[in-house]
Write a protein that holds these residues in place. Structure first.
Motif, PDB file in Angstrom:
ATOM      1  N   UNK A  15       0.804  -1.415  -0.432  1.00 55.98           N
ATOM      2  CA  UNK A  15       0.364  -0.081   0.118  1.00 55.98           C
ATOM      3  C   UNK A  15       1.075   0.656  -0.139  1.00 55.98           C
ATOM      4  N   UNK A  16       1.835   0.968   1.525  1.00 58.40           N
ATOM      5  CA  UNK A  16       3.111   2.535   0.794  1.00 58.40           C
ATOM      6  C   UNK A  16       3.143   2.516  -0.511  1.00 58.40           C
ATOM      7  N   UNK A  17       4.178   1.334  -1.424  1.00 59.78           N
ATOM      8  CA  UNK A  17       4.490   1.956  -2.936  1.00 59.78           C
ATOM      9  C   UNK A  17       3.223   2.173  -3.545  1.00 59.78           C
ATOM     10  N   UNK A  18       1.968   1.065  -3.707  1.00 60.50           N
ATOM     11  CA  UNK A  18       1.037   2.274  -4.463  1.00 60.50           C
ATOM     12  C   UNK A  18       0.819   3.866  -4.249  1.00 60.50           C
ATOM     13  N   UNK A  19       1.649   4.079  -3.040  1.00 59.67           N
ATOM     14  CA  UNK A  19       0.534   5.795  -2.761  1.00 59.67           C
ATOM     15  C   UNK A  19       2.259   6.037  -3.162  1.00 59.67           C
ATOM     16  N   UNK A  20       3.392   6.121  -3.495  1.00 55.22           N
ATOM     17  CA  UNK A  20       4.372   6.694  -3.633  1.00 55.22           C
ATOM     18  C   UNK A  20       3.725   6.506  -5.438  1.00 55.22           C
ATOM     19  N   UNK A  21       3.851   5.352  -5.489  1.00 58.20           N
ATOM     20  CA  UNK A  21       3.737   5.350  -7.056  1.00 58.20           C
ATOM     21  C   UNK A  21       2.897   6.311  -7.665  1.00 58.20           C
ATOM     22  N   UNK A  22       1.461   6.806  -7.043  1.00 59.40           N
ATOM     23  CA  UNK A  22      -0.063   7.247  -7.551  1.00 59.40           C
ATOM     24  C   UNK A  22       1.209   8.721  -7.472  1.00 59.40           C
ATOM     25  N   UNK A  23       1.609   9.060  -6.348  1.00 59.50           N
ATOM     26  CA  UNK A  23       1.460  10.861  -6.240  1.00 59.50           C
ATOM     27  C   UNK A  23       2.884  11.134  -6.905  1.00 59.50           C
ATOM     28  N   UNK A  24       3.428   9.317  -7.876  1.00 68.97           N
ATOM     29  CA  UNK A  24       4.804  10.044  -8.784  1.00 68.97           C
ATOM     30  C   UNK A  24       4.415  10.942  -9.862  1.00 68.97           C
ATOM     31  N   UNK A  25       2.825  10.251  -9.997  1.00 70.39           N
ATOM     32  CA  UNK A  25       2.338  10.636 -11.403  1.00 70.39           C
ATOM     33  C   UNK A  25       1.746  12.220 -11.040  1.00 70.39           C
ATOM     34  N   UNK A  26       1.086  12.904 -12.434  1.00 69.16           N
ATOM     35  CA  UNK A  26       0.269  13.895 -12.553  1.00 69.16           C
ATOM     36  C   UNK A  26      -0.192  13.811 -13.536  1.00 69.16           C
ATOM     37  N   UNK A  27      -1.397  14.033 -13.211  1.00 67.55           N
ATOM     38  CA  UNK A  27      -2.384  13.711 -14.641  1.00 67.55           C
ATOM     39  C   UNK A  27      -2.401  14.608 -15.368  1.00 67.55           C
ATOM     40  N   UNK A  28      -1.802  15.492 -15.351  1.00 64.28           N
ATOM     41  CA  UNK A  28      -1.884  16.812 -16.669  1.00 64.28           C
ATOM     42  C   UNK A  28      -0.099  16.719 -17.623  1.00 64.28           C
ATOM     43  N   UNK A  29       0.384  15.323 -17.747  1.00 68.30           N
ATOM     44  CA  UNK A  29       1.309  15.748 -17.591  1.00 68.30           C
ATOM     45  C   UNK A  29       2.736  16.012 -17.134  1.00 68.30           C
ATOM     46  N   UNK A  30       2.782  15.929 -16.525  1.00 70.21           N
ATOM     47  CA  UNK A  30       3.820  16.484 -14.873  1.00 70.21           C
ATOM     48  C   UNK A  30       4.821  15.252 -14.209  1.00 70.21           C
ATOM     49  N   UNK A  31       4.711  15.933 -13.365  1.00 70.46           N
ATOM     50  CA  UNK A  31       5.539  15.005 -12.441  1.00 70.46           C
ATOM     51  C   UNK A  31       6.667  14.251 -12.663  1.00 70.46           C
TER      52      UNK A  31
END
Length: 116
Positions: A15-31
């Motif tokens: 769950x922690x790894x999943x949170x990290x991977x999701x937080x790295x992504x940016x829906x507008x092409x950033x991240x």
């Protein structure tokens, strides 16, 4: 160490790894994927490959989390009961359920009389 503890630790890590991977992504092409893009044509790894990696890792971790939760449910249900839980079960069956006294009133007669 019990199976519950092992599954709980694995679920928390995934769950922690999943949170990290999701937080790295940016829906507008950033991240994280945009930091590899740069301004020129030379790209190390490329934005597309980073986005694909993050997308695949998100789905993999989500599937792994779901599988761990389902497996932990099966493993926990098959565990043997302890003496404490047996004592609790005996205490709960020994207590009688409260009974509500039956009320017998003649409501139909009063309703008919009041209508007339």
């Amino acid at each position: 160490m019990s199976t519950f503890t092992i599954f709980l630790a694995l679920i928390v890590i995934v769950a922690f790894l999943l949170i990290v991977v999701i937080m790295v992504q940016n829906p507008k092409g950033g991240g994280l994927s945009s930091s590899f893009g740069g301004g020129g044509t030379q790209q190390i790894g490329g934005v597309k490959k980073t986005t694909d990696f993050l997308d695949k890792s998100t789905w993999t971790l989500a599937g792994l989390l779901l599988a761990l939760i389902l497996l932990s449910n099966v493993a926990i249900n098959r565990s043997t009961t302890t003496a404490d839980s047996k004592a609790l079960d005996q205490d709960q069956t020994a207590v009688p359920a409260p009974q509500v006294p039956a009320q017998t009133t003649n409501n139909t007669a009063t309703v008919k009389d009041s209508v007339k």
